[in-house]
Enzyme design. Structure first.
Site, PDB file in Angstrom:
ATOM      1  N   ARG A  76      26.634  43.412  48.046  1.00  0.00           N
ATOM      2  CA  ARG A  76      27.339  43.707  46.808  1.00  0.00           C
ATOM      3  C   ARG A  76      26.727  42.907  45.654  1.00  0.00           C
ATOM      4  NH1 ARG A  76      32.393  41.737  47.301  1.00  0.00           N
ATOM      5  NH2 ARG A  76      32.045  40.832  49.363  1.00  0.00           N
ATOM      6  N   HIS A 125      34.607  48.489  56.558  1.00  0.00           N
ATOM      7  CA  HIS A 125      34.048  49.799  56.227  1.00  0.00           C
ATOM      8  C   HIS A 125      34.045  50.012  54.717  1.00  0.00           C
ATOM      9  CE1 HIS A 125      34.218  50.852  60.452  1.00  0.00           C
ATOM     10  NE2 HIS A 125      35.512  50.598  60.484  1.00  0.00           N
TER      11      HIS A 125
END
Length: 347
Positions: A155, A17
């Site tokens: 990312r 998460h």
């Protein structure tokens, strides 16, 4: 606009998460939007343990029941209609989400299974293949949808790293999540040793893994060629040099796809099944469902067969190249930008 992320990380729930919220925070920060994470106190070390952590941290009240969070937010967070509040945790029920919808900010929800009844949110993000068939038009009829593989978040490190060709990859990489809550890493190493796997093994884990000392002891007493990578901060580089990867079927599978990695995915939780099946159908990975059993005999046998099959690895890598899509960040950013436009238009 400011962005607030209500999420969590712990030994019990892992870091999935937190990491996908962090990916979204990075792209929002690139647009000069201030991002703050609102997390339980136990999650703070997991945030600060990241070398690329660059966000404000706001600790929740100790052991605050989720039913009381609306009041806490109202009293402690200066939210406005210009802001967004991102929610990511399996503990957030439909009732909790409805209470948070009363706050003035736009609500963005990371979801996986659409199993929480009514969703009073402005944006739903579910990057799994087939997510658009889960019925969000019924549970979240007024939301904007970021559904399917075209909305996969990455990312920064996975947007700048170049995947290597198969001949330049030499390791079997094992990554069972930031905390390995199922305790699979040690079981896998033991079975690799039992089946006399001969290739170089790279195990990626963190200092938060409760079995870390047992893993260290095992690696010093095994004939396996094992490199232990603890608290890895350059996972993209690790993945780009991995000949074959064994991974829990969380959000890291999208990072593996971006690095064109032939992969074996282990389904360890119900929310992972749909995404893992969609990935297997694309041809770049093989899936084992280990929700009912933690026996690694068949998993390691399958790994060994793939490791020895150069043509199969090449075909899996080619499939990954065909299905990798690194534009998901931009698409999600565009969706969030539309929220601001609609607010200015008075909708």
């Amino acid at each position: 606009m400011k962005a607030y992320f209500r999420t969590e990380a712990s030994n019990a729930v892992g870091m999935g998460h937190l990491m996908r919220c962090m990916a979204l925070a990075q792209i929002l920060s690139d647009q000069y939007i201030k991002c703050s994470f609102i997390v339980p106190p136990e999650s703070i070390p997991f945030c600060l343990g990241r070398h690329d952590w660059d966000f404000s941290l706001i600790p929740l009240q100790e052991e605050l029941p989720t039913i009381d969070e609306y009041r806490w937010f109202s009293e402690n967070i200066d939210l406005t209609s210009d802001d967004i509040l991102v929610l990511d945790s399996y503990k957030f029920t439909g009732q909790y989400i409805s209470s948070m919808a009363q706050l003035p900010a736009s609500l963005v929800l990371f979801d996986d299974c659409n199993d929480r009844d009514k969703l009073e949110v402005d944006v739903v993000i579910n990057s799994a293949g087939g997510a658009d068939s889960l019925g969000y038009e019924v549970t979240a009829p007024d939301a904007h949808y970021c559904l399917g593989e075209q909305y996969r978040l990455l990312r920064r490190e996975f947007l700048t790293e170049l995947p290597q060709p198969l001949p330049d990859r030499n390791s079997l990489t094992i990554v069972m999540g930031g905390t390995d809550p199922q305790g699979l890493s040690l079981r896998i190493l033991q079975e690799l040793s039992q089946q006399e796997f001969y290739g170089p093994v790279r195990l990626v884990t963190t200092s938060n893994n409760p079995q870390l000392e047992e893993i260290k002891l095992f690696t010093t007493n095994t004939l396996l060629s094992v490199q232990l990578v603890i608290d890895c901060q350059d996972l993209a580089t690790i993945f780009s040099h991995s000949r074959l990867t064994l991974s829990a079927a969380g959000s890291s599978q999208f990072e593996l796809l971006a690095m064109h990695c032939p992969t074996v995915l282990l389904v360890v939780a119900d929310n992972q099944f749909n995404a893992a099946q969609a990935s297997e159908n694309q041809g770049w990975c093989r899936v084992f469902d280990v929700r009912e059993t933690k026996n690694m005999v068949n998993v390691v046998s399958g790994l060994t067969q793939l490791w020895q099959n150069e043509s199969k690895l090449q075909s899996m890598m080619k499939a990954a190249q065909q299905h990798a899509d690194t534009k998901g960040n931009e698409r999600i950013l565009d969706t969030i930008a539309r929220l601001d436009s609609e607010r200015l238009d008075g909708r």
